[in-house]
Write an enzyme that holds these catalytic residues in place. Structure first.
Site, PDB file in Angstrom:
ATOM      1  N   ASP A 270      17.375  -6.789  11.596  1.00  0.00           N
ATOM      2  CA  ASP A 270      18.379  -6.401  10.233  1.00  0.00           C
ATOM      3  C   ASP A 270      20.006  -7.324  11.262  1.00  0.00           C
ATOM      4  O   ASP A 270      20.896  -6.638  11.258  1.00  0.00           O
ATOM      5  CB  ASP A 270      18.286  -4.753  10.960  1.00  0.00           C
ATOM      6  CG  ASP A 270      19.741  -4.562   9.549  1.00  0.00           C
ATOM      7  OD1 ASP A 270      20.121  -4.973   8.537  1.00  0.00           O
ATOM      8  OD2 ASP A 270      19.760  -3.668   9.352  1.00  0.00           O
ATOM      9  N   TYR A 271      19.798  -8.293  11.206  1.00  0.00           N
ATOM     10  CA  TYR A 271      20.614  -9.305  11.857  1.00  0.00           C
ATOM     11  C   TYR A 271      21.302  -9.776  10.689  1.00  0.00           C
ATOM     12  O   TYR A 271      21.156 -11.277  10.743  1.00  0.00           O
ATOM     13  CB  TYR A 271      20.554 -10.333  12.592  1.00  0.00           C
ATOM     14  CG  TYR A 271      19.890  -9.666  14.034  1.00  0.00           C
ATOM     15  CD1 TYR A 271      21.333  -8.757  15.150  1.00  0.00           C
ATOM     16  CD2 TYR A 271      19.742 -10.175  15.161  1.00  0.00           C
ATOM     17  CE1 TYR A 271      21.515  -8.100  15.612  1.00  0.00           C
ATOM     18  CE2 TYR A 271      19.896  -9.650  16.116  1.00  0.00           C
ATOM     19  CZ  TYR A 271      19.846  -8.442  16.997  1.00  0.00           C
ATOM     20  OH  TYR A 271      20.113  -8.187  17.842  1.00  0.00           O
TER      21      TYR A 271
END
Length: 837
Positions: A511-512
């Site tokens: 989830d970067y």
């Protein structure tokens, strides 16, 4: 008799605590040793049990053994943490406080036998010093106190330095926006969050005072509100007015000098939305004038399709012009993105709906041609980009609900009429012509939920991209998802086609996504002025790119990282690392922290049970420690840049998260939320219906709810954008509003919400977890002033000039649902007293 009872009670307490603590430390310490961790806890447990046994036998040697434990603890603490107070305190607080109890007369006297007391009396009579059995313990406690005091005057977490002086104003590119106004989220389309006002300086900022305080009346906690109901707006300042929006979508105009409400508009947004977030970060503004359409674009050749009306009726979306006052012909316009998937055009003069927009509806329906249409599945939390002739908009898609979500399409609409001009579908990047009726965009493509930037001179809009859902599993992603996920994409303003792109993460499983607005600034390299783009990321990189081509201006290195993804997935061999990086050092067992020895021990045990091989350790069914976590080193607040210093003011946050994949046997069972089935229409987050795994996500905290990693958790920092040098960095914020007792310990706390820089050399920030707005010297990071806020200030401040000639700083204090900061509805303005200008 009373004294004897007191002695027996104190001795019994000391004995019982040593026995209890010793048993806990021995058992937990043995477990930790089996996992490959520190031996200290088991050894300390043994010493405490020996001490308890000797106390039971009323032997003074108990004090000597305990003195040895105190010395052992001090040496171990300094060895692991150096002279850093909070890590030392966590290791020694229980040992020290129990040692103080054991050094009291009520514990010592029962341990001195009668003949020993007589011997001491004779020694005193003949002038010899009396032996005191607590002397070694008292000496050990003094040693601990000395180390503690030394750690109070040493700050190993700060880096001191000074940024270069500001250049002359003539060296800064001119802007068409009046100096005293704020026309876009980051003031201009370049998103610098820099005000050219210089009335407030480092010398006089301490005189700032509250000038007015407006309350919107919009509070979170209404039926159907998701957990992340937040007040994140940065107001606009145009002419004599401030314009802002509230979490529940009201649009408000205020007198910028007095704070009095001028008008309010309610878009009648649909309720019972399946939302993950409910917020409005800001509005967008077009000053009027210009012509419809974009020269050479194909969008104006298409007649409006019937699809939008059909979708609107099926989703029961409101029509802005139906139940509102209308201005038939708006010149200037405000644009409001709504939580139910619309963009509404308003007259900034009086808040009436613009009847010449959206074929008389006053709005654009973002559900047109959208697959998997369900209200709440797609919406905009961020303001749209408004150029001379276009509105460019992205939208948020639910991250971890299912693999069947709406598209992450980027669309451009005519700023005057609302007609679609082009659409960029990441799965069909070369075909940007508006879709025909009945066609749909590609489902579940990477989306852009944050703030876009634009350079109209270069003819590009810069889009920070997220992932195709779900975030933590990429085995089913296609070429388009791999190409544009977690990337910065530069689109041609005229056609919508890709001019260049730069991936900040390869095959993102953490989830970067790119969370912050790209910031545009002209930098000087080797005597040449280069148009640059500055992009902060969740993983802590600040990429500095040539915004004409996407080529790095500061070096970017591909670095190998851990391998071994979950079954059905893969990991990239390398990841890009910028020369300017706020990536924290990897965590170790010695990095674990807690309020006491015991929760620190529990954190160490969990640390060793999780998979963790440093940054980019892949998610796993065992449970993976993700550090930095998906909260981000940087998030939507982004950074502020100083074009005069060619420097960045950043607010790094360091929090670890735990990601655990849960294998799915079907597409209906709630594996993560289980009995906590969401009420009403709220989505079943993290279930990942249709994927092989659901995912459990949580902060890496102890059983007391404190971060398992040692502080600081939040900083402010200044860096040179042309050299990549981090010039200064200081921990920032206190735990006053995050702990059971309002203790203003300056430990450095997380921040959510961006900074603003002014030409007076002062930066402002309100997003820390304690309820303060603070001012800093941009050159050194020194805190210059602060004011107490009535609620969490998780928004980005802004600055402007009022009708009275004063420079104002405006802060929004409304709190943040998922951070647990106090809810509020305040908009507060500060300025210097008239005599101080």
């Amino acid at each position: 008799m009373a004294q004897t009872a007191n002695r027996d009670t104190a001795l019994g307490i000391a004995l019982g605590l040593n026995a209890l603590f010793g048993a806990i430390l021995l058992a937990g310490g043995a477990w930790l040793i089996a996992l490959g961790g520190s031996w200290y806890y088991a050894v300390a447990g043994v010493i405490m049990l020996i001490t308890a046994f000797l106390l039971h036998r009323r032997r003074p040697q108990a004090l000597w053994w305990y003195a040895g434990l105190v010395v052992f603890t001090v040496l171990w603490a300094v060895y692991e943490a150096g002279l850093d107070w909070w890590p030392i305190a966590a290791r020694g607080d229980v040992v020290f406080l129990l040692g103080l109890l054991m050094a009291t007369p009520w514990v010592v006297r029962p341990l001195i036998r009668r003949n020993e007391r007589s011997a001491d009396a004779r020694a005193s009579h003949y002038g010899r010093p009396a032996r005191h059995p607590a002397a070694p313990l008292l000496a050990a406690l003094v040693l601990f106190a000395t180390v503690a005091v030394a750690s109070w005057v040493v700050d190993p977490n700060s880096q001191h330095g000074q940024l270069r002086p500001a250049a002359n104003a003539g060296d800064i590119a001119a802007s068409s926006i009046p100096e005293g106004e704020w026309h876009a989220y980051g003031r201009t389309l370049h998103g610098q969050r820099y005000s050219p006002l210089a009335q407030i300086t480092a010398e006089n900022v301490g005189e700032l005072e509250e000038v007015w305080h407006y309350r919107t009346g919009d509070m979170r906690g209404q039926p159907g509100d998701p957990k992340e109901t937040t007040f994140e707006v940065t107001p606009l300042k145009i002419g004599e007015r401030l314009y802002l929006c509230t979490p529940h979508q009201s649009v408000i105009a205020l007198n910028a000098t007095t704070g009095e409400e001028v008008w309010r508009y309610d878009p009648q947004t649909r309720d019972q939305l399946a939302l993950q977030h409910l917020t409005c970060r800001g509005l967008s503004y077009h000053p009027g004038g210009g012509e419809s359409g974009t020269p050479g674009s194909t969008g104006m050749e298409h007649d409006p399709a019937p699809g939008p009306d059909e979708t609107r009726e099926r989703l029961n979306l409101p029509i802005a012009a139906d139940d509102a006052q209308i201005t038939q012909q708006c010149d200037a316009k405000l644009f409001m993105p709504t939580a139910d998937g619309r963009i509404i055009a308003l007259n900034p003069e009086d808040g009436t709906v613009c009847g010449d927009f959206g074929q008389g509806s006053g709005q654009v329906n973002l559900w047109a041609n959208m697959p998997h249409a369900r209200v709440g599945g797609y919406y905009s939390t961020s303001p749209v980009v408004v150029t001379e002739s276009l509105i460019v908009v992205g939208g948020t898609v639910l991250d971890n609900v299912s693999v069947n979500e709406p598209a992450g399409v980027i669309r451009a609409f005519d700023v005057h009429t609302g007609d679609l001009v082009w659409n960029w579908d990441p799965a069909r990047p070369d075909d940007t012509s508006p879709l025909a009726p009945g066609e749909t965009y590609t489902p579940s493509t990477p989306n852009s939920w944050s703030i876009l930037s634009a350079d109209e001179d270069l003819g590009m809009v810069y889009v920070p991209m997220g992932n195709a859902p779900p975030d933590q599993f990429g085995g089913n992603r296609g070429e388009a998802e791999e190409t544009y996920s977690s990337a910065i994409v530069a689109l041609d303003l005229e056609t919508g086609r890709v001019r260049w792109f730069f991936r900040t993460v390869h095959h993102d499983l953490w989830d970067y996504d790119v969370p912050a607005q790209p910031t545009l600034i002209d930098l000087t390299f080797k005597g040449e002025t280069v148009p640059a783009l500055v992009q902060p990321t969740k993983q802590g990189e600040i990429f500095v790119l040539d915004r004409r081509s996407g080529e790095p201006l500061l070096p970017v290195t591909e670095v190998p990282y851990p391998q071994g993804a979950a079954e059905g997935d893969f990991t990239a061999a390398t990841q890009p690392v910028s020369a300017l990086s706020f990536d924290p050092p990897p965590l170790t067992g010695a990095s674990m922290w807690g309020a006491t020895l015991f929760d620190q021990l529990a954190c160490r045990i969990e640390f060793h049970t999780l998979r963790y091989e440093g940054r980019y350790t892949p998610p796993s069914t065992r449970g993976t420690l993700v550090y930095p976590g998906n909260f981000g080193v940087f998030n939507w607040g982004g950074v502020a840049v100083d074009p005069a210093r060619q420097a960045v003011f950043a607010t790094p946050t360091y929090l670890a998260f735990v990601s655990k994949l849960i294998p799915r046997a079907d597409d209906t069972t709630l594996y993560v939320q289980g009995g906590n089935r969401p009420k009403d229409s709220l989505p079943a987050l993290n279930e990942n219906f249709g994927a092989p795994y659901a995912v459990e996500l949580r902060a890496f905290t102890s059983f007391l709810g404190l971060p398992c990693q040692q502080p600081p958790w939040g900083y402010i920092a200044g860096a040179d954008l042309t050299s990549g040098e981090r010039v200064w960095m200081h921990k920032n914020g206190t735990v006053r509003d995050s702990s059971p007792l309002p203790l203003p310990f300056r430990m450095g706390v997380p921040n959510l919400g961006g900074p603003v820089i002014t030409a007076g050399g002062v930066a402002f920030l309100s997003g820390t977890l304690d309820y303060y707005v603070r001012a800093y010297d941009v050159a050194t990071g020194k805190e210059l002033w602060k004011a107490r806020l009535p609620a969490g200030g998780q928004a980005t401040p802004m600055s402007y000039t009022g009708d009275d000639g004063r420079q104002y700083v405006v802060v929004v204090a409304g709190g943040h649902g998922s951070l647990g900061t106090k809810a509020g509805d305040s908009v507060i303005a500060y300025a210097l007293p008239p005599a101080s200008r």
